[in-house]
Design an enzyme around this catalytic site. Structure first.
Site: not given
Length: 408
Positions: A251, A370
């Site tokens: 991303h 993350h």
């Protein structure tokens, strides 16, 4: 003006024969380079000292580049101090917080939120549509005028070369996105990196082991290993999930690469339109001619010429009718805002809206998804592609001859 946007193209012979011209712009006929000494640029006659080395970004580019680590750092710190985020369980294997129930810290923490499903998951399609819309609608790519003063009857489309070079840059950036996230002569680089650092597909491995034992230990393990374990997509399709290893944030990579691509392609064209450039240059000049010249030299991109000379990128620009049209639109409009809007055009505004949404989703990724190191490697991986496409051509003339520079 940035990149010497409206200067007539200089001829090497005339440059070499004019000492006043070389002195005021920092070009020395006897030497292919000029000094970047910080202390040399105190007057209007030492413009070269305030220019940027070709291999480094300009001040505006540095501001844009600093924005990305700043968003990631802010998002990471926010996730550490926010009570809702800290209280939500985090699934390291899925790189996300709990997805259902009252413990979900935010709507944007869910992977099925509409912005993630409709925009980020189809991110490169949005980036491409915004780029194509800008190229097809902006006058710098569509203007037709006379090819020269001496042969006014012979016309040509001045934007075709810029269009082809812009398409080449899009192709290179897209190729980097494909290699990192989709396919790199097999699994993409993200999956290869995950495997190299010890990652595996847990459920698939258990399934393979049980199948091997039930089939008497026949060579089923190798087949399943290649198909079900080696890529993240195949792992999810098999009902498994990645475990262990280092997973680069796809991303972050996508949002940084795509948004900076649009900023480069749209931003420099808008700067050459006149409105935005004037606003930037007036910021430090205070109305004085010396200040404006210094800022202009400091903001412009510099390139290495085939003969080794370092010059402003504007020397390679053609004087195009759309530049004049955009300047006139700024002069007859209602100030700098109208000029900037004319410089962007409808396609540019759409592209900037896509950039704004990219930055917002980058912040949401920084807060809810993350680890900090995975986000950092996603940022650095995007930076590799950005530097190769937009900075290497500035000091490698053969590459620049193929891909060009945005706005030139």
């Amino acid at each position: 003006m940035s990149d010497d946007a409206y200067a007539v193209r200089s001829r090497p012979g005339k440059m070499a024969g004019s000492s006043s011209s070389s002195g005021s712009n920092g070009y020395s006929p006897s030497s292919p380079s000029f000094s970047y000494s910080p202390g040399a640029g105190t007057g209007t006659g030492t413009r070269a000292s305030s220019r940027n080395p070709p291999h480094l970004p300009t001040p505006s580019e540095r501001l844009a580049l600093v924005l990305y680590p700043a968003l990631l750092a802010f998002g990471t710190l926010f996730s550490l101090v926010s009570p809702e985020t800290r209280a939500a369980p985090y699934d390291a294997a899925r790189h996300a917080h709990v997805q259902h129930g009252p413990d979900v810290p935010s709507y944007f923490a869910r992977k099925d939120n509409l912005f993630n499903v409709l925009f980020v998951k189809r991110g490169w399609a949005w980036i491409t549509v915004a780029f194509v819309a800008f190229v097809l609608s902006h006058p710098s790519f569509t203007t037709t005028t006379a090819s020269s003063v001496s042969s006014s009857s012979k016309t040509k489309t001045l934007g075709w070369r810029k269009t082809l070079r812009a398409a080449a840059r899009w192709a290179l950036v897209t190729a980097w996105w494909l290699l990192v996230t989709q396919w790199c002569f097999g699994p993409p680089l993200i999956d290869r990196g995950f495997r190299i650092t010890g990652g595996r597909c847990e459920v698939a491995l258990d399934s393979v082991a049980s199948s091997s034992s039930s089939d008497g230990g026949r060579a089923l393990t190798g087949q399943a290993h290649a198909k079900d374990v080696f890529t993240a997509a195949a792992c999810r399709a098999a009902g498994g999930r990645w475990s262990g290893g280092h997973d680069i944030s796809g991303h972050v990579f996508l949002l940084v690469l795509g948004s900076f691509f649009l900023l480069q392609e749209v931003g420099w064209v808008a700067l050459r339109g006149g409105g935005i450039a004037a606003a930037l240059l007036q910021g430090g000049g205070g109305g004085g001619g010396g200040g404006n010249v210094s800022n202009s030299g400091h903001e412009e991109r510099c390139v290495v010429m085939p003969d080794g000379a370092v010059k402003g990128a504007g020397v390679e620009a053609e004087v195009e009718a759309d530049d004049i049209r955009l300047r006139e639109a700024g002069e007859h409009g209602d100030g700098e805002n109208d000029a900037a809007a004319d410089a962007l055009g409808l396609g540019g505004k759409f592209a900037m809206a896509v950039v704004a949404l990219c930055l917002w989703m980058l912040l949401m990724t920084a807060i809810y998804f993350h680890t900090w190191f995975e986000k950092l490697t996603g940022l650095l991986t995007a930076a590799v592609g950005i530097y190769a496409v937009y900075y290497v051509p500035r000091f490698v003339p053969n590459v620049r001859a193929i891909v060009g520079l945005p706005g030139i």
